[in-house]
Design a protein around this motif. Structure first.
Motif, PDB file in Angstrom:
ATOM      1  N   SER A   1       0.833  -1.204   0.000  1.00  0.00           N
ATOM      2  CA  SER A   1       0.000   0.000   0.000  1.00  0.00           C
ATOM      3  C   SER A   1       0.868   1.256   0.000  1.00  0.00           C
ATOM      4  CB  SER A   1      -0.915   0.002   1.227  1.00  0.00           C
ATOM      5  OG  SER A   1      -1.769  -1.115   1.226  1.00  0.00           O
ATOM      6  N   GLY A   2       1.923   1.237   0.818  1.00  0.00           N
ATOM      7  CA  GLY A   2       2.851   2.370   0.833  1.00  0.00           C
ATOM      8  C   GLY A   2       3.482   2.595  -0.527  1.00  0.00           C
ATOM      9  N   PHE A   3       3.736   1.511  -1.258  1.00  0.00           N
ATOM     10  CA  PHE A   3       4.290   1.621  -2.615  1.00  0.00           C
ATOM     11  C   PHE A   3       3.355   2.413  -3.520  1.00  0.00           C
ATOM     12  CE2 PHE A   3       4.247  -0.087  -6.952  1.00  0.00           C
ATOM     13  CZ  PHE A   3       5.552   0.163  -7.356  1.00  0.00           C
ATOM     14  N   PHE A   4       2.056   2.116  -3.479  1.00  0.00           N
ATOM     15  CA  PHE A   4       1.100   2.815  -4.346  1.00  0.00           C
ATOM     16  C   PHE A   4       0.966   4.287  -3.954  1.00  0.00           C
ATOM     17  CE2 PHE A   4      -0.634  -1.574  -4.976  1.00  0.00           C
ATOM     18  CZ  PHE A   4      -0.360  -1.645  -6.333  1.00  0.00           C
ATOM     19  N   ILE A   5       1.066   4.581  -2.677  1.00  0.00           N
ATOM     20  CA  ILE A   5       0.983   5.975  -2.233  1.00  0.00           C
ATOM     21  C   ILE A   5       2.190   6.765  -2.741  1.00  0.00           C
ATOM     22  CG2 ILE A   5       0.953   7.497  -0.229  1.00  0.00           C
ATOM     23  CD1 ILE A   5      -1.650   5.946  -0.653  1.00  0.00           C
ATOM     24  N   VAL A   6       3.402   6.216  -2.552  1.00  0.00           N
ATOM     25  CA  VAL A   6       4.625   6.896  -3.015  1.00  0.00           C
ATOM     26  C   VAL A   6       4.640   6.967  -4.539  1.00  0.00           C
ATOM     27  CG1 VAL A   6       7.148   6.836  -3.005  1.00  0.00           C
ATOM     28  CG2 VAL A   6       5.890   6.156  -0.963  1.00  0.00           C
ATOM     29  N   GLN A   7       4.128   5.930  -5.200  1.00  0.00           N
ATOM     30  CA  GLN A   7       4.058   5.930  -6.663  1.00  0.00           C
ATOM     31  C   GLN A   7       3.172   7.068  -7.159  1.00  0.00           C
ATOM     32  OE1 GLN A   7       1.608   2.959  -8.757  1.00  0.00           O
ATOM     33  NE2 GLN A   7       3.451   2.338  -9.856  1.00  0.00           N
ATOM     34  N   SER A   8       2.029   7.265  -6.502  1.00  0.00           N
ATOM     35  CA  SER A   8       1.121   8.349  -6.872  1.00  0.00           C
ATOM     36  C   SER A   8       1.801   9.710  -6.718  1.00  0.00           C
ATOM     37  CB  SER A   8      -0.136   8.282  -6.003  1.00  0.00           C
ATOM     38  OG  SER A   8      -1.022   9.336  -6.292  1.00  0.00           O
ATOM     39  N   MET A   9       2.575   9.880  -5.648  1.00  0.00           N
ATOM     40  CA  MET A   9       3.303  11.142  -5.427  1.00  0.00           C
ATOM     41  C   MET A   9       4.415  11.336  -6.457  1.00  0.00           C
ATOM     42  SD  MET A   9       3.715  11.009  -1.274  1.00  0.00           S
ATOM     43  CE  MET A   9       2.311  11.068  -0.164  1.00  0.00           C
ATOM     44  N   THR A  10       5.118  10.247  -6.784  1.00  0.00           N
ATOM     45  CA  THR A  10       6.252  10.332  -7.706  1.00  0.00           C
ATOM     46  C   THR A  10       5.801  10.680  -9.118  1.00  0.00           C
ATOM     47  OG1 THR A  10       7.354   8.629  -6.381  1.00  0.00           O
ATOM     48  CG2 THR A  10       8.309   9.128  -8.532  1.00  0.00           C
ATOM     49  N   LEU A  11       4.654  10.131  -9.542  1.00  0.00           N
ATOM     50  CA  LEU A  11       4.160  10.376 -10.899  1.00  0.00           C
ATOM     51  C   LEU A  11       3.842  11.852 -11.146  1.00  0.00           C
ATOM     52  CD1 LEU A  11       1.866   7.263 -11.376  1.00  0.00           C
ATOM     53  CD2 LEU A  11       3.884   7.833 -12.744  1.00  0.00           C
ATOM     54  N   LYS A  12       3.556  12.602 -10.087  1.00  0.00           N
ATOM     55  CA  LYS A  12       3.289  14.035 -10.244  1.00  0.00           C
ATOM     56  C   LYS A  12       4.552  14.798 -10.621  1.00  0.00           C
ATOM     57  CE  LYS A  12      -0.547  13.962  -6.937  1.00  0.00           C
ATOM     58  NZ  LYS A  12      -1.043  14.450  -5.621  1.00  0.00           N
ATOM     59  N   GLU A  13       5.715  14.308 -10.168  1.00  0.00           N
ATOM     60  CA  GLU A  13       6.989  14.967 -10.468  1.00  0.00           C
ATOM     61  C   GLU A  13       7.735  14.283 -11.611  1.00  0.00           C
ATOM     62  OE1 GLU A  13       9.399  15.909  -6.985  1.00  0.00           O
ATOM     63  OE2 GLU A  13       7.736  15.287  -5.704  1.00  0.00           O
ATOM     64  N   TYR A  14       7.431  13.019 -11.850  1.00  0.00           N
ATOM     65  CA  TYR A  14       8.142  12.240 -12.870  1.00  0.00           C
ATOM     66  C   TYR A  14       7.105  11.459 -13.692  1.00  0.00           C
ATOM     67  CZ  TYR A  14      12.103   9.569 -14.751  1.00  0.00           C
ATOM     68  OH  TYR A  14      13.059   9.007 -15.574  1.00  0.00           O
ATOM     69  N   PRO A  15       6.346  12.165 -14.565  1.00  0.00           N
ATOM     70  CA  PRO A  15       5.232  11.535 -15.293  1.00  0.00           C
ATOM     71  C   PRO A  15       5.670  10.726 -16.511  1.00  0.00           C
ATOM     72  CG  PRO A  15       5.379  13.840 -15.871  1.00  0.00           C
ATOM     73  CD  PRO A  15       6.453  13.609 -14.842  1.00  0.00           C
ATOM     74  N   ALA A  16       6.585   9.800 -16.311  1.00  0.00           N
ATOM     75  CA  ALA A  16       7.033   8.892 -17.377  1.00  0.00           C
ATOM     76  C   ALA A  16       6.873   7.469 -16.846  1.00  0.00           C
ATOM     77  CB  ALA A  16       8.474   9.192 -17.759  1.00  0.00           C
ATOM     78  N   GLU A  17       5.747   6.845 -17.163  1.00  0.00           N
ATOM     79  CA  GLU A  17       5.377   5.584 -16.524  1.00  0.00           C
ATOM     80  C   GLU A  17       6.360   4.452 -16.815  1.00  0.00           C
ATOM     81  OE1 GLU A  17       3.384   7.363 -18.423  1.00  0.00           O
ATOM     82  OE2 GLU A  17       1.759   8.110 -17.144  1.00  0.00           O
ATOM     83  N   LEU A  18       6.762   4.310 -18.090  1.00  0.00           N
ATOM     84  CA  LEU A  18       7.690   3.233 -18.450  1.00  0.00           C
ATOM     85  C   LEU A  18       9.043   3.416 -17.775  1.00  0.00           C
ATOM     86  CD1 LEU A  18       7.149   2.391 -22.240  1.00  0.00           C
ATOM     87  CD2 LEU A  18       7.192   0.778 -20.340  1.00  0.00           C
ATOM     88  N   SER A  19       9.540   4.630 -17.788  1.00  0.00           N
ATOM     89  CA  SER A  19      10.835   4.910 -17.174  1.00  0.00           C
ATOM     90  C   SER A  19      10.794   4.676 -15.668  1.00  0.00           C
ATOM     91  CB  SER A  19      11.265   6.351 -17.465  1.00  0.00           C
ATOM     92  OG  SER A  19      11.412   6.564 -18.855  1.00  0.00           O
ATOM     93  N   LEU A  20       9.684   5.078 -15.039  1.00  0.00           N
ATOM     94  CA  LEU A  20       9.548   4.848 -13.596  1.00  0.00           C
ATOM     95  C   LEU A  20       9.511   3.355 -13.290  1.00  0.00           C
ATOM     96  CD1 LEU A  20       9.169   6.045 -10.786  1.00  0.00           C
ATOM     97  CD2 LEU A  20       6.697   6.061 -11.190  1.00  0.00           C
ATOM     98  N   ALA A  21       8.782   2.589 -14.114  1.00  0.00           N
ATOM     99  CA  ALA A  21       8.731   1.139 -13.922  1.00  0.00           C
ATOM    100  C   ALA A  21      10.122   0.519 -14.063  1.00  0.00           C
ATOM    101  CB  ALA A  21       7.762   0.507 -14.929  1.00  0.00           C
ATOM    102  N   ALA A  22      10.881   0.992 -15.061  1.00  0.00           N
ATOM    103  CA  ALA A  22      12.240   0.474 -15.270  1.00  0.00           C
ATOM    104  C   ALA A  22      13.146   0.793 -14.083  1.00  0.00           C
ATOM    105  CB  ALA A  22      12.820   1.057 -16.559  1.00  0.00           C
ATOM    106  N   TRP A  23      13.033   2.010 -13.568  1.00  0.00           N
ATOM    107  CA  TRP A  23      13.849   2.402 -12.418  1.00  0.00           C
ATOM    108  C   TRP A  23      13.516   1.551 -11.182  1.00  0.00           C
ATOM    109  CZ3 TRP A  23      18.219   4.708 -11.955  1.00  0.00           C
ATOM    110  CH2 TRP A  23      18.614   5.700 -12.843  1.00  0.00           C
ATOM    111  N   VAL A  24      12.238   1.284 -10.958  1.00  0.00           N
ATOM    112  CA  VAL A  24      11.833   0.459  -9.811  1.00  0.00           C
ATOM    113  C   VAL A  24      12.404  -0.950  -9.955  1.00  0.00           C
ATOM    114  CG1 VAL A  24       9.877  -0.567  -8.605  1.00  0.00           C
ATOM    115  CG2 VAL A  24       9.749   1.802  -9.368  1.00  0.00           C
ATOM    116  N   CYS A  25      12.384  -1.483 -11.181  1.00  0.00           N
ATOM    117  CA  CYS A  25      12.947  -2.819 -11.417  1.00  0.00           C
ATOM    118  C   CYS A  25      14.452  -2.839 -11.145  1.00  0.00           C
ATOM    119  CB  CYS A  25      12.671  -3.257 -12.860  1.00  0.00           C
ATOM    120  SG  CYS A  25      10.925  -3.535 -13.220  1.00  0.00           S
ATOM    121  N   VAL A  26      15.162  -1.798 -11.589  1.00  0.00           N
ATOM    122  CA  VAL A  26      16.605  -1.713 -11.346  1.00  0.00           C
ATOM    123  C   VAL A  26      16.886  -1.650  -9.847  1.00  0.00           C
ATOM    124  CG1 VAL A  26      18.649  -0.255 -11.629  1.00  0.00           C
ATOM    125  CG2 VAL A  26      17.135  -0.652 -13.567  1.00  0.00           C
ATOM    126  N   MET A  27      16.113  -0.829  -9.129  1.00  0.00           N
ATOM    127  CA  MET A  27      16.299  -0.727  -7.685  1.00  0.00           C
ATOM    128  C   MET A  27      15.939  -2.030  -6.984  1.00  0.00           C
ATOM    129  SD  MET A  27      17.674   2.030  -7.117  1.00  0.00           S
ATOM    130  CE  MET A  27      18.145   3.313  -8.275  1.00  0.00           C
TER     131      MET A  27
END
Length: 369
Positions: free
Chosen positions: A199-225
């Protein structure tokens, strides 16, 4: 007709995307359970899973979002680190621990707590607002309470066991259940902690998308991390180097399937839907996964089901759809509010008359001069 169909398709897309993901998650629960029976470490599975996810998603992110990808800032990077820790490391490892201590059906049923916990966190972080004078808010609050009550029933009451599929024999499962009875409470705590992390992941994801609105790139970064942070944890927890060796069997299938479908594709789809509908909507389809998993587990793994798990799951579903109903009513209210806030439009004929009158006045003034 084409315009109407296109409009209908755009409205249905988020629903189809989330329903499709539940089928993917149900398959993952079964495949990973088979993988664990072959002795694979869940710490290592998380690393391999996100390695496959990175290979699947990163090329598309690099090519398709090269022109629209925003600049990486320290603030965004810290949030990506948090995303990599909350979902790949905390959520998945605790879920796998809970899965080993209980059953695939029980673990998937606990995922139904996800919308309620997400709603509570969304209220805490002011993504959702509470106004008890509105029916939608009351429905969400009551639904959350009912969902928690259902989880308590699942935890405190087991009841008799039975087979969902008549021809399935649960002998092997009865032995496993007896062996893990003392770990059942520990498994429940691990599953609850996993849901909080998710649940915390979805909350932080919602906040991050407002500053970094690139869904594929964000998904790739999460996978790398997930590979980096999960790898550090795995090296600490798993000291046997032979455990990292996998062959062409269920262990490789589990890493590849869960990585591509349930991490790579899921992170991207969830980001897109989260951006449009919000974190509570993203988590609202988990009961479907429970139903599919229960049937597959009964057929493939010959799992039996506790009566308490069924009763608790039914209560959770009732509470969940109370939350979803409140969310849908709230959405309609926002649409009406949005229409009320539109700027007034001046009639074209009226505007042209005003312009003509002004022109005549100016002409008469020039003639007098």
């Amino acid at each position: 007709m084409a315009g109407a169909f296109s409009s209908f398709l755009n409205k249905v897309k988020p629903y189809l995307a989330m329903v499709s993901l539940q089928f993917g998650y149900a398959g993952m629960y079964i495949v990973t359970m088979m993988c664990f029976k072959r002795g694979m470490s869940h710490w290592i599975l998380v690393v391999y899973r996100h390695a496959f996810a990175t290979i699947a998603v990163a090329p598309f992110a690099i090519v398709l979002e090269r022109k629209i990808r925003p600049k990486m800032t320290l603030r965004v990077f810290i949030k990506i680190l948090a995303l990599g820790f909350l979902e790949p490391v905390i959520d998945q490892n605790l879920y796998y621990l809970g899965l080993k201590s209980t059953t695939a059906t029980y673990a998937s049923a606990f995922v139904n707590l996800l919308p309620a916990v997400t709603f509570i966190l969304a209220v805490i972080f002011r993504i959702e607002k509470i106004n008890l004078k509105k029916k939608s808010t009351t429905a969400k609050v009551i639904g959350t309470a009912i969902t928690v009550a259902g989880a308590m029933v699942m935890t405190l009451y087991k009841g008799p066991m039975f087979n969902l599929v008549p021809h399935a024999h649960g002998g092997a499962h009865h032995e496993a259940a007896a062996a893990t009875a003392e770990n059942w409470v520990a498994g429940t705590i691990e599953l609850i902690s996993c849901i909080v992390g998710w649940s915390g992941f979805f909350i932080v994801q919602s906040m991050t998308l407002k500053e970094y609105p690139a869904e594929l790139s964000l998904a790739a970064w999460v996978c790398v991390m997930g590979v980096v942070e999960g790898g550090i944890v795995a090296l600490i927890m798993e000291r046997d180097w032979n455990a990292w060796v996998i062959g062409f069997d269920s262990r490789l299938l589990a890493a590849a399937y869960s990585g591509v479908v349930c991490s790579g594709i899921a992170y991207y789809v969830q980001s897109v839907v989260n951006k449009v509908k919000g974190p509570v909507f993203v988590t609202a389809f988990s009961p479907l996964s429970m139903v599919i998993t229960s049937v597959l587990a009964a057929i493939i793994l010959a799992e039996s089901v506790h009566l308490g798990s069924v009763i608790g799951a039914i209560i959770i579903v009732m509470g969940l759809y109370s939350v979803v109903w409140g969310k849908s009513k709230e959405g309609k209210g926002n649409e009406i509010t949005g229409k009320d806030q539109e700027l007034p439009v001046v009639d074209i004929k009226e505007r042209s008359t005003i312009v003509d009158d002004n022109t005549e006045k100016k002409a008469s003034i020039f003639q007098e001069l």
